[in-house]
Scaffold this active site. Structure first.
Site, PDB file in Angstrom:
ATOM      1  N   GLU A 152     -11.989  -8.901  -2.137  1.00 52.10           N
ATOM      2  CA  GLU A 152     -13.072  -9.973  -2.018  1.00 52.10           C
ATOM      3  C   GLU A 152     -12.532 -10.938  -0.517  1.00 52.10           C
ATOM      4  OE1 GLU A 152     -11.886 -13.367  -2.071  1.00 52.10           O
ATOM      5  OE2 GLU A 152      -9.954 -12.896  -2.873  1.00 52.10           O
ATOM      6  N   ARG A 155     -14.375 -17.278   0.944  1.00 50.00           N
ATOM      7  CA  ARG A 155     -13.567 -18.663   1.492  1.00 50.00           C
ATOM      8  C   ARG A 155     -14.052 -19.566   0.328  1.00 50.00           C
ATOM      9  NH1 ARG A 155     -16.922 -19.108   6.758  1.00 50.00           N
ATOM     10  NH2 ARG A 155     -18.403 -18.130   5.312  1.00 50.00           N
ATOM     11  N   ALA A 271      -6.653 -25.685  16.258  1.00 46.33           N
ATOM     12  CA  ALA A 271      -4.960 -25.827  16.329  1.00 46.33           C
ATOM     13  C   ALA A 271      -5.091 -27.143  15.291  1.00 46.33           C
ATOM     14  CB  ALA A 271      -4.615 -26.357  17.518  1.00 46.33           C
ATOM     15  N   GLY A 272      -3.460 -27.305  14.876  1.00 39.39           N
ATOM     16  CA  GLY A 272      -3.412 -28.457  14.007  1.00 39.39           C
ATOM     17  C   GLY A 272      -2.217 -28.174  12.947  1.00 39.39           C
ATOM     18  N   CYS A 279      -4.173 -17.849  -0.373  1.00 41.33           N
ATOM     19  CA  CYS A 279      -4.481 -16.783   0.151  1.00 41.33           C
ATOM     20  C   CYS A 279      -3.407 -16.316   1.396  1.00 41.33           C
ATOM     21  CB  CYS A 279      -5.824 -16.420   0.556  1.00 41.33           C
ATOM     22  SG  CYS A 279      -6.895 -16.239  -0.863  1.00 41.33           S
ATOM     23  N   LYS A 339      -7.898 -27.310   2.455  1.00 42.44           N
ATOM     24  CA  LYS A 339      -8.731 -27.534   3.608  1.00 42.44           C
ATOM     25  C   LYS A 339      -9.917 -28.049   2.888  1.00 42.44           C
ATOM     26  CE  LYS A 339     -11.404 -23.274   2.248  1.00 42.44           C
ATOM     27  NZ  LYS A 339     -12.258 -22.119   2.666  1.00 42.44           N
TER      28      LYS A 339
HETATM   29  C1  UDX Z   1      -9.264 -16.871   3.144  1.00 44.54           C
HETATM   30  C2  UDX Z   1     -10.052 -15.858   3.783  1.00 44.54           C
HETATM   31  O1  UDX Z   1     -10.786 -16.576   4.815  1.00 44.54           O
HETATM   32  C3  UDX Z   1     -10.973 -15.437   2.886  1.00 44.54           C
HETATM   33  O2  UDX Z   1     -11.853 -14.170   3.416  1.00 44.54           O
HETATM   34  C4  UDX Z   1     -10.296 -14.549   1.778  1.00 44.54           C
HETATM   35  O3  UDX Z   1     -10.901 -14.090   0.971  1.00 44.54           O
HETATM   36  C5  UDX Z   1      -9.231 -15.598   1.165  1.00 44.54           C
HETATM   37  O4  UDX Z   1      -8.552 -16.250   2.113  1.00 44.54           O
HETATM   38  P1  UDX Z   1      -9.453 -19.268   2.165  1.00 44.54           P
HETATM   39  O5  UDX Z   1      -8.230 -19.257   1.643  1.00 44.54           O
HETATM   40  O6  UDX Z   1     -10.473 -19.805   1.283  1.00 44.54           O
HETATM   41  O7  UDX Z   1     -10.138 -17.950   2.490  1.00 44.54           O
HETATM   42  O8  UDX Z   1      -9.512 -20.660   3.510  1.00 44.54           O
HETATM   43  P2  UDX Z   1      -9.902 -20.458   4.915  1.00 44.54           P
HETATM   44  O9  UDX Z   1     -11.227 -21.030   5.054  1.00 44.54           O
HETATM   45  O10 UDX Z   1      -9.964 -19.022   5.504  1.00 44.54           O
HETATM   46  O11 UDX Z   1      -8.860 -21.301   5.586  1.00 44.54           O
HETATM   47  C6  UDX Z   1      -7.407 -20.894   5.391  1.00 44.54           C
HETATM   48  C7  UDX Z   1      -6.536 -22.129   6.035  1.00 44.54           C
HETATM   49  O12 UDX Z   1      -6.641 -22.004   7.484  1.00 44.54           O
HETATM   50  C8  UDX Z   1      -7.023 -23.487   5.668  1.00 44.54           C
HETATM   51  O13 UDX Z   1      -5.767 -24.285   5.246  1.00 44.54           O
HETATM   52  C9  UDX Z   1      -7.478 -24.026   7.089  1.00 44.54           C
HETATM   53  O14 UDX Z   1      -7.376 -25.254   7.226  1.00 44.54           O
HETATM   54  C10 UDX Z   1      -6.705 -23.090   7.950  1.00 44.54           C
HETATM   55  N1  UDX Z   1      -7.438 -23.104   9.468  1.00 44.54           N
HETATM   56  C11 UDX Z   1      -8.505 -22.342   9.519  1.00 44.54           C
HETATM   57  C12 UDX Z   1      -6.833 -23.593  10.393  1.00 44.54           C
HETATM   58  O15 UDX Z   1      -5.783 -24.196  10.499  1.00 44.54           O
HETATM   59  N2  UDX Z   1      -7.298 -23.319  11.717  1.00 44.54           N
HETATM   60  C13 UDX Z   1      -8.576 -22.470  11.785  1.00 44.54           C
HETATM   61  O16 UDX Z   1      -9.111 -22.373  12.987  1.00 44.54           O
HETATM   62  C14 UDX Z   1      -9.083 -22.221  10.682  1.00 44.54           C
END
Ligand code: UDX
Length: 449
Positions: A152, A155, A271-272, A279, A339
């Site tokens: 899968e 998100r 960034a952050g 995941c 997030k």
């Molecule tokens: C992720 C994948 O996107 C998805 O395809 C997979 O199936 C499961 O894992 P998810 O865990 O829901 O999904 O979160 P995602 O939206 O990908 O964000 C992951 C983390 O990265 C969050 O903590 C978010 O805040 C952080 N993030 C995301 C950043 O710090 N910078 C970014 O540019 C994008």
């Protein structure tokens, strides 16, 4: 088709609900009988946009049901989706004991041949082991279990939309009949013949998803390779942010320009405070572990992980520099979820920040639109506020930890009037430094002056 879903966690529920909404008959089971009771009573154990709506409509149409009896669920479906957890062990290796347990149950309880589909994220070669386990545990030589991998890419927060409008559906199979069966399961989505629960009226025009048939090993690898690459992208942006701070450049300008190159793309360059959730951290760890076991050097992934962990240290350096003494300070923490648009706090960077603030003796007031109930169970000593302006009353600082829109839209003029000190340390770069300074705030963020 008649389908079974084993494991009513996040992935299982979204998969079961969406496939029922697409017209299949789905029976779900879980070892947690309380969870099944809650589902049977019409409750939804997780927060995910649209999920409650489609679970209710599928339940009403009698296309989804729940049972605590795994045998009943296993016998009900021609195809079985395994959606159980694969948490990380201390070594980073994925713990596959739940998959092994389910294999034993399927082999013992099935009365007919089944297509067994791994939906849980698993390291490459798990399908081979699953196939072997099903054959070994089966006492009925006449039954045939075919294994497939169908990773899968959902998100959290947009999982229902992602399920109905995927970029690609990957199926790793060992024979053409399994591919045909999976194509039939996903036919409503491939042909866009479902009633979309996300878009009122017509869905926005988009390309049709690719249906990719691969080997099982490739399908398993695609999932880990994709998630690890996205994590790598985030860490890359974070190192650029560190560099921007040293050089006097603006990371938002740099990553925006980088992302306009379609070969790079603008997503996941923010960034952050770094990535969290259930995941990315575990998938990166499991991929590092797998590659080391295969004798392949994947140092860039180790660096990805290291950079991500350093985000918390960097954030804390900013806090310490701004506050000088942290002990006794009233700090408002905005965002607890890993997030925006989820109540999930697993491996949330915000919680790491909270933990350190408490260790240093700060008085923490927190606000999050969805994740406060879950956080309360872990940190009962925090002060929780539905209203973010209440969290800010007499605060020495506001810390932004999650990129919720409600925090993006905060009225800082109003906030400034109730805070003891007009100080914002932004872990998600939600505001522009100039605008915050114009409002009279001391403002610190990542990769910007
Ligand atoms: C992720 C994948 O996107 C998805 O395809 C997979 O199936 C499961 O894992 P998810 O865990 O829901 O999904 O979160 P995602 O939206 O990908 O964000 C992951 C983390 O990265 C969050 O903590 C978010 O805040 C952080 N993030 C995301 C950043 O710090 N910078 C970014 O540019 C994008």
């Amino acid at each position: 088709m008649r389908l079974s879903v084993i494991g009513c966690g996040y992935v299982g529920l979204v998969t079961g609900a969406c496939l029922a909404e697409a017209g299949h008959e789905v029976v779900c089971t879980d070892i947690d009988s309380e969870r099944i009771a809650k589902l049977n009573a019409g409750g939804v154990p997780i927060y995910e946009e649209h999920l409650d709506k489609i679970l209710a409509s599928a339940h009403k149409a009698r296309r989804i049901s729940y049972t605590a009896n795994a045998g009943d669920a296993i016998r009900a479906g021609d195809a079985i989706f395994i959606c159980v957890g694969t948490p990380p062990k201390d070594s980073g290796e994925a713990d596959l004991s739940a998959i092994d347990h389910v294999a034993r149950q399927i082999a013992a309880e099935a009365h007919s041949s089944k297509l067994v589909i791994e939906k849980s994220t698993v390291p490459a070669r798990t399908g081979m082991e699953l196939s072997r386990a099903l054959a070994a545990y089966s006492r009925n030589g006449g039954l045939k279990f075919r294994v497939a991998s169908n990773p899968e890419f959902l998100r959290e927060g947009t999982a229902v939309g992602d399920f109905f409008h995927p970029d690609r559906i990957v199926v790793g199979v060992e024979d053409p009949s399994s591919a045909a069966e999976l194509r039939e399961i996903y036919r409503p989505i491939l042909e866009k013949s479902f009633h979309c629960p996300v878009h009122e009226g017509a869905c926005p025009p988009g390309h049709r998803p690719e249906f990719l048939v691969t080997t099982i090993n490739s399908a398993e690898l695609i999932k880990h390779a994709s998630n690890s690459f996205l994590a790598l992208k985030i860490s890359y942006a974070n190192v650029i942010a560190d560099l921007c701070e040293k050089i006097g450049a603006d990371v938002e300008e740099v990553t925006h320009a980088m992302g306009l190159d379609p070969r790079i793309g603008g997503q996941f360059l923010k960034a952050g405070l770094g990535y969290g959730g259930f995941c990315f951290p575990k998938d990166v760890q499991a991929f590092i572990y797998l590659s080391a076991r295969m004798g392949v050097d994947f140092d860039i992934l180790k660096a990805t992980e290291r950079v991500n962990k350093q985000r918390i240290d960097r954030f804390f350096e900013k806090i310490r520099q701004a506050l000088w003494v942290v002990k006794g300070k009233h700090v408002a923490v905005f965002g607890l979820a890993f997030k925006a648009n989820t109540d999930d706090i697993r491996f949330a960077p915000a919680l790491e920040v909270v933990k350190r603030l408490l260790e240093e003796g700060a008085v923490v007031h927190a606000s999050d639109p969805e994740a406060m109930a879950r956080t309360k169970a872990l940190f009962p000593q925090l002060h929780y506020h539905e209203d973010p302006y209440e969290a800010l009353r007499d605060a020495d600082a506001a810390l932004i930890c999650t990129e919720w829109n409600m925090f993006r839209r905060l009225d800082w003029d109003r906030a400034g009037k109730v805070m003891a000190r007009k100080l914002v340390i932004d872990g998600r770069n939600l505001y522009t430094p100039e605008a915050m300074r114009e409002k009279g705030f001391e403002y610190y963020s990542f990769g910007r002056e």
